[in-house]
Design a protein around this motif. Structure first.
Motif, mmCIF file in Angstrom:
data_model
loop_
_atom_site.group_PDB
_atom_site.id
_atom_site.type_symbol
_atom_site.label_atom_id
_atom_site.label_comp_id
_atom_site.label_asym_id
_atom_site.label_seq_id
_atom_site.Cartn_x
_atom_site.Cartn_y
_atom_site.Cartn_z
ATOM 1 N N ARG A 15 -15.659 -39.901 -55.690
ATOM 2 C CA ARG A 15 -15.315 -38.652 -55.006
ATOM 3 C C ARG A 15 -13.807 -38.715 -54.790
ATOM 4 O O ARG A 15 -13.290 -39.663 -54.203
ATOM 5 C CB ARG A 15 -16.041 -38.561 -53.676
ATOM 6 C CG ARG A 15 -15.764 -37.282 -52.918
ATOM 7 C CD ARG A 15 -16.595 -37.168 -51.665
ATOM 8 N NE ARG A 15 -18.025 -37.271 -51.915
ATOM 9 C CZ ARG A 15 -18.806 -36.260 -52.316
ATOM 10 N NH1 ARG A 15 -18.281 -35.066 -52.512
ATOM 11 N NH2 ARG A 15 -20.091 -36.444 -52.519
ATOM 12 N N VAL A 16 -13.087 -37.702 -55.246
ATOM 13 C CA VAL A 16 -11.623 -37.749 -55.257
ATOM 14 C C VAL A 16 -11.030 -36.791 -54.226
ATOM 15 O O VAL A 16 -11.456 -35.647 -54.097
ATOM 16 C CB VAL A 16 -11.072 -37.400 -56.666
ATOM 17 C CG1 VAL A 16 -9.560 -37.505 -56.691
ATOM 18 C CG2 VAL A 16 -11.678 -38.330 -57.704
ATOM 19 N N ILE A 17 -10.032 -37.327 -53.487
ATOM 20 C CA ILE A 17 -9.249 -36.521 -52.539
ATOM 21 C C ILE A 17 -7.829 -36.505 -53.076
ATOM 22 O O ILE A 17 -7.259 -37.554 -53.397
ATOM 23 C CB ILE A 17 -9.290 -37.139 -51.130
ATOM 24 C CG1 ILE A 17 -10.736 -37.211 -50.637
ATOM 25 C CG2 ILE A 17 -8.436 -36.347 -50.172
ATOM 26 C CD1 ILE A 17 -10.911 -37.980 -49.357
ATOM 27 N N ASP A 18 -7.257 -35.323 -53.183
ATOM 28 C CA ASP A 18 -5.910 -35.176 -53.740
ATOM 29 C C ASP A 18 -4.861 -35.668 -52.735
ATOM 30 O O ASP A 18 -5.151 -35.886 -51.566
ATOM 31 C CB ASP A 18 -5.674 -33.707 -54.095
ATOM 32 C CG ASP A 18 -4.572 -33.541 -55.131
ATOM 33 O OD1 ASP A 18 -3.994 -34.557 -55.557
ATOM 34 O OD2 ASP A 18 -4.294 -32.391 -55.528
ATOM 35 N N SER A 19 -3.622 -35.790 -53.187
ATOM 36 C CA SER A 19 -2.536 -36.299 -52.338
ATOM 37 C C SER A 19 -2.242 -35.362 -51.169
ATOM 38 O O SER A 19 -1.746 -35.800 -50.131
ATOM 39 C CB SER A 19 -1.271 -36.517 -53.163
ATOM 40 O OG SER A 19 -0.910 -35.320 -53.816
ATOM 41 N N ASP A 20 -2.558 -34.078 -51.289
ATOM 42 C CA ASP A 20 -2.333 -33.133 -50.185
ATOM 43 C C ASP A 20 -3.524 -33.059 -49.233
ATOM 44 O O ASP A 20 -3.507 -32.310 -48.266
ATOM 45 C CB ASP A 20 -1.987 -31.740 -50.723
ATOM 46 C CG ASP A 20 -3.099 -31.144 -51.575
ATOM 47 O OD1 ASP A 20 -4.146 -31.807 -51.741
ATOM 48 O OD2 ASP A 20 -2.911 -30.023 -52.081
ATOM 49 N N GLY A 21 -4.603 -33.820 -49.516
ATOM 50 C CA GLY A 21 -5.767 -33.866 -48.630
ATOM 51 C C GLY A 21 -6.918 -32.986 -49.067
ATOM 52 O O GLY A 21 -7.970 -32.999 -48.451
ATOM 53 N N SER A 22 -6.757 -32.221 -50.142
ATOM 54 C CA SER A 22 -7.843 -31.341 -50.595
ATOM 55 C C SER A 22 -8.854 -32.123 -51.434
ATOM 56 O O SER A 22 -8.500 -33.066 -52.122
ATOM 57 C CB SER A 22 -7.273 -30.176 -51.412
ATOM 58 O OG SER A 22 -6.606 -30.684 -52.557
ATOM 59 N N GLN A 23 -10.111 -31.689 -51.377
ATOM 60 C CA GLN A 23 -11.192 -32.352 -52.120
ATOM 61 C C GLN A 23 -11.158 -31.874 -53.570
ATOM 62 O O GLN A 23 -11.120 -30.678 -53.836
ATOM 63 C CB GLN A 23 -12.541 -31.980 -51.504
ATOM 64 C CG GLN A 23 -12.731 -32.476 -50.098
ATOM 65 C CD GLN A 23 -13.522 -33.774 -50.059
ATOM 66 O OE1 GLN A 23 -14.056 -34.227 -51.046
ATOM 67 N NE2 GLN A 23 -13.570 -34.372 -48.890
ATOM 68 N N LEU A 24 -11.214 -32.828 -54.503
ATOM 69 C CA LEU A 24 -11.310 -32.475 -55.918
ATOM 70 C C LEU A 24 -12.739 -32.620 -56.418
ATOM 71 O O LEU A 24 -13.041 -32.212 -57.532
ATOM 72 C CB LEU A 24 -10.365 -33.340 -56.758
ATOM 73 C CG LEU A 24 -8.873 -33.200 -56.457
ATOM 74 C CD1 LEU A 24 -8.055 -34.084 -57.370
ATOM 75 C CD2 LEU A 24 -8.430 -31.747 -56.613
ATOM 76 N N GLY A 25 -13.618 -33.258 -55.604
ATOM 77 C CA GLY A 25 -15.023 -33.382 -55.962
ATOM 78 C C GLY A 25 -15.343 -34.713 -56.620
ATOM 79 O O GLY A 25 -14.508 -35.608 -56.724
ATOM 80 N N VAL A 26 -16.587 -34.812 -57.116
ATOM 81 C CA VAL A 26 -17.048 -36.038 -57.774
ATOM 82 C C VAL A 26 -16.738 -35.928 -59.261
ATOM 83 O O VAL A 26 -17.025 -34.911 -59.895
ATOM 84 C CB VAL A 26 -18.570 -36.227 -57.556
ATOM 85 C CG1 VAL A 26 -19.067 -37.457 -58.277
ATOM 86 C CG2 VAL A 26 -18.879 -36.320 -56.070
#
Length: 166
Positions: A13-24
């Protein structure tokens, strides 16, 4: 923490550098996104079916974390325990001198361990030690409070005095 190619999970599950969720997504795809941005993929939480990873600058993260730890160590207050030894047959001047030292330690924020040493037949009359401890507690009352009452352990009677809160 595991970073980049050392992450063993197939999906994360990925969280971007700005804090937004990118999903699985697949780990390779997440690594590709991180490398395109010139950042690292860091595994933040390995528990659960899909580990949580964040895209960030890992070197900067480690530097900031060590800086925070240093700050918290600076703010920590260490309390030392000083020890002052007495005898049952102590003279008044020696008593006053030792009490002034104890007061100085307490005013500096240190705990003080008061110890009375019994020798020979003094063990038969430990009441003199109890009386002396009461006199000591009364003498340092303006600088500290008795934390641990007088306790006889073998040939030593000990009492702990802690400084008053400011």
């Amino acid at each position: 923490m595991t970073i980049n190619e050392k992450i063993r999970a197939a999906e994360v599950r990925v969280i971007d550098s700005d804090g937004s969720q990118l999903g699985v997504m697949k780990t390779e795809k997440a690594l590709e996104i991180a490398y395109d941005k010139g950042l690292d993929l860091v595994e933040m939480n390995a528990s659960g079916p899909t580990p949580v990873c964040k895209i960030m600058d890992y070197g900067k993260y480690r530097f900031d974390r060590s800086k925070r730890e240093k700050e918290s160590r600076k703010k920590q207050v260490t309390v030392e325990t000083k020890e002052i030894k007495f005898s049952c047959r102590i003279g008044q001047h020696d008593f006053d001198t030792k009490i002034s030292h104890a007061t100085k330690f307490l005013n500096a924020g240190n705990k003080v361990k008061m110890t009375i040493m019994f020798s020979g037949r003094e063990m038969n009359n430990t009441q003199r030690g109890v009386d002396l401890m009461a006199k000591i507690a009364e003498a340092v009352a303006e600088a500290g409070t008795v934390e641990k009452k007088p306790n006889l352990e073998g040939r030593f009677m000990t009492m702990f005095v802690s400084p008053l809160k400011k």
